[in-house]
Write an enzyme that holds these catalytic residues in place. Structure first.
Site, PDB file in Angstrom:
ATOM      1  N   TYR A 113       9.502  -9.583  -0.121  1.00  0.00           N
ATOM      2  CA  TYR A 113       9.530  -8.275   0.536  1.00  0.00           C
ATOM      3  C   TYR A 113      10.312  -8.256   1.850  1.00  0.00           C
ATOM      4  O   TYR A 113      10.513  -7.183   2.419  1.00  0.00           O
ATOM      5  CB  TYR A 113       8.095  -7.804   0.814  1.00  0.00           C
ATOM      6  CG  TYR A 113       7.262  -7.687  -0.425  1.00  0.00           C
ATOM      7  CD1 TYR A 113       7.455  -6.641  -1.316  1.00  0.00           C
ATOM      8  CD2 TYR A 113       6.291  -8.636  -0.729  1.00  0.00           C
ATOM      9  CE1 TYR A 113       6.698  -6.532  -2.475  1.00  0.00           C
ATOM     10  CE2 TYR A 113       5.525  -8.534  -1.880  1.00  0.00           C
ATOM     11  CZ  TYR A 113       5.739  -7.485  -2.742  1.00  0.00           C
ATOM     12  OH  TYR A 113       4.990  -7.373  -3.888  1.00  0.00           O
TER      13      TYR A 113
ATOM     14  N   HIS B 205      10.381  -1.134   2.887  1.00  0.00           N
ATOM     15  CA  HIS B 205       8.994  -1.054   3.355  1.00  0.00           C
ATOM     16  C   HIS B 205       8.707  -2.030   4.501  1.00  0.00           C
ATOM     17  O   HIS B 205       7.677  -1.911   5.152  1.00  0.00           O
ATOM     18  CB  HIS B 205       8.048  -1.331   2.189  1.00  0.00           C
ATOM     19  CG  HIS B 205       7.033  -0.251   1.935  1.00  0.00           C
ATOM     20  ND1 HIS B 205       7.003   0.962   2.572  1.00  0.00           N
ATOM     21  CD2 HIS B 205       5.986  -0.224   1.074  1.00  0.00           C
ATOM     22  CE1 HIS B 205       5.998   1.682   2.124  1.00  0.00           C
ATOM     23  NE2 HIS B 205       5.358   0.989   1.214  1.00  0.00           N
TER      24      HIS B 205
ATOM     25  N   TYR C 193      -1.040  -6.232   2.761  1.00  0.00           N
ATOM     26  CA  TYR C 193      -0.121  -5.396   2.000  1.00  0.00           C
ATOM     27  C   TYR C 193      -0.259  -3.973   2.520  1.00  0.00           C
ATOM     28  O   TYR C 193      -1.268  -3.574   3.099  1.00  0.00           O
ATOM     29  CB  TYR C 193      -0.323  -5.491   0.483  1.00  0.00           C
ATOM     30  CG  TYR C 193       0.124  -6.833  -0.056  1.00  0.00           C
ATOM     31  CD1 TYR C 193       1.455  -7.057  -0.388  1.00  0.00           C
ATOM     32  CD2 TYR C 193      -0.781  -7.880  -0.169  1.00  0.00           C
ATOM     33  CE1 TYR C 193       1.868  -8.295  -0.839  1.00  0.00           C
ATOM     34  CE2 TYR C 193      -0.371  -9.119  -0.624  1.00  0.00           C
ATOM     35  CZ  TYR C 193       0.956  -9.328  -0.949  1.00  0.00           C
ATOM     36  OH  TYR C 193       1.356 -10.561  -1.380  1.00  0.00           O
TER      37      TYR C 193
ATOM     38  N   ASN D 171      -0.701  -0.850   1.551  1.00  0.00           N
ATOM     39  CA  ASN D 171      -1.713   0.162   1.246  1.00  0.00           C
ATOM     40  C   ASN D 171      -3.069  -0.096   1.895  1.00  0.00           C
ATOM     41  O   ASN D 171      -3.920   0.788   1.906  1.00  0.00           O
ATOM     42  CB  ASN D 171      -1.885   0.306  -0.261  1.00  0.00           C
ATOM     43  CG  ASN D 171      -0.644   0.850  -0.915  1.00  0.00           C
ATOM     44  OD1 ASN D 171       0.336   1.200  -0.266  1.00  0.00           O
ATOM     45  ND2 ASN D 171      -0.670   0.928  -2.229  1.00  0.00           N
TER      46      ASN D 171
ATOM     47  N   ASP E  92       8.363   2.327   8.242  1.00  0.00           N
ATOM     48  CA  ASP E  92       9.482   2.928   7.522  1.00  0.00           C
ATOM     49  C   ASP E  92       9.222   4.389   7.195  1.00  0.00           C
ATOM     50  O   ASP E  92       8.087   4.793   6.980  1.00  0.00           O
ATOM     51  CB  ASP E  92       9.727   2.150   6.230  1.00  0.00           C
ATOM     52  CG  ASP E  92       8.511   2.174   5.305  1.00  0.00           C
ATOM     53  OD1 ASP E  92       8.592   2.825   4.253  1.00  0.00           O
ATOM     54  OD2 ASP E  92       7.485   1.558   5.637  1.00  0.00           O
TER      55      ASP E  92
ATOM     56  N   ASN F 220       1.501   5.416   2.528  1.00  0.00           N
ATOM     57  CA  ASN F 220       0.196   4.808   2.242  1.00  0.00           C
ATOM     58  C   ASN F 220      -0.317   3.892   3.350  1.00  0.00           C
ATOM     59  O   ASN F 220      -1.522   3.774   3.542  1.00  0.00           O
ATOM     60  CB  ASN F 220       0.234   4.067   0.905  1.00  0.00           C
ATOM     61  CG  ASN F 220       0.287   5.020  -0.258  1.00  0.00           C
ATOM     62  OD1 ASN F 220      -0.174   6.156  -0.176  1.00  0.00           O
ATOM     63  ND2 ASN F 220       0.871   4.583  -1.356  1.00  0.00           N
TER      64      ASN F 220
END
Length: 187
Positions: free
Chosen positions: A10, A15, A60, A62, A87, A108
């Site tokens: 990632y 993100h 993470y 969320n 972001d 989220n």
């Protein structure tokens, strides 16, 4: 707080703009963000008369609010003193938007923070990562995609400015930081 997802897969995705901006901020403050606690990595530094905590949630995106809540509860930090770097697909790469508060706007990570803190009254620095080029494209696929070389160049400008905006919020408050950074864009 810089929002993102942990792990090499990632690192350069849209993100993870919040993580990347926080890394630049940590460098400016000569602060290592390497202590594991609060379901994240954090560092602490003195900035002027302020004690500043830098946090990268490792939950993470969320579930970012879980990490934010733990740090803020432990150090008794009210939401109004939490600055979130993240972001934003409604802004093109290279652009920023400083806001004193607001809704999650479909993000989220912000939704999780609002839910956990029970408040949307926290300042934020939105980092433009660009809108989906195709309305049919899945949003999750888009925010987990890397930047093009041209976008990356614009993004590097806004990441630097996002770190500066966070410092301006601490130094001058949200309205002044917004005046300084909301119109900026790469040359």
């Amino acid at each position: 707080m810089g929002l993102g997802n942990p792990g090499k897969d990632y690192t350069h995705t849209r993100h993870n703009a919040g993580y990347r901006a926080l890394d630049i901020l940590a460098n400016k403050l000569n602060c290592k963000v390497d202590k594991g606690k609060f379901q994240g990595l954090y560092g602490q530094v003195k900035y002027g008369t302020e004690k500043v905590f830098l946090l990268k949630p490792l939950t993470y995106m969320n579930l970012s609010g879980l990490s934010v809540l733990q740090l803020s509860a432990y150090y008794n930090i009210p939401p109004q003193r939490i600055i979130v770097l993240f972001d934003d697909i409604s802004l093109p790469p290279g652009r920023l938007r400083v806001r004193p508060d607001g809704s999650a706007g479909g993000h989220n990570g912000i939704k999780s923070i609002i839910s956990q803190l029970g408040s949307q009254d926290f300042p934020r620095v939105k980092i433009g990562v660009g809108a989906k080029p195709d309305p049919e494209k899945d949003l999750a696929d888009w925010v987990l995609s890397p930047f093009s070389a041209q976008e990356e160049e614009a993004l590097s400008y806004s990441l630097e400015k996002a770190a500066d905006a966070a410092l301006a919020i601490i130094d001058k408050g949200v309205p002044e930081a917004a005046n300084l950074f909301n119109g900026c864009q790469p040359k």
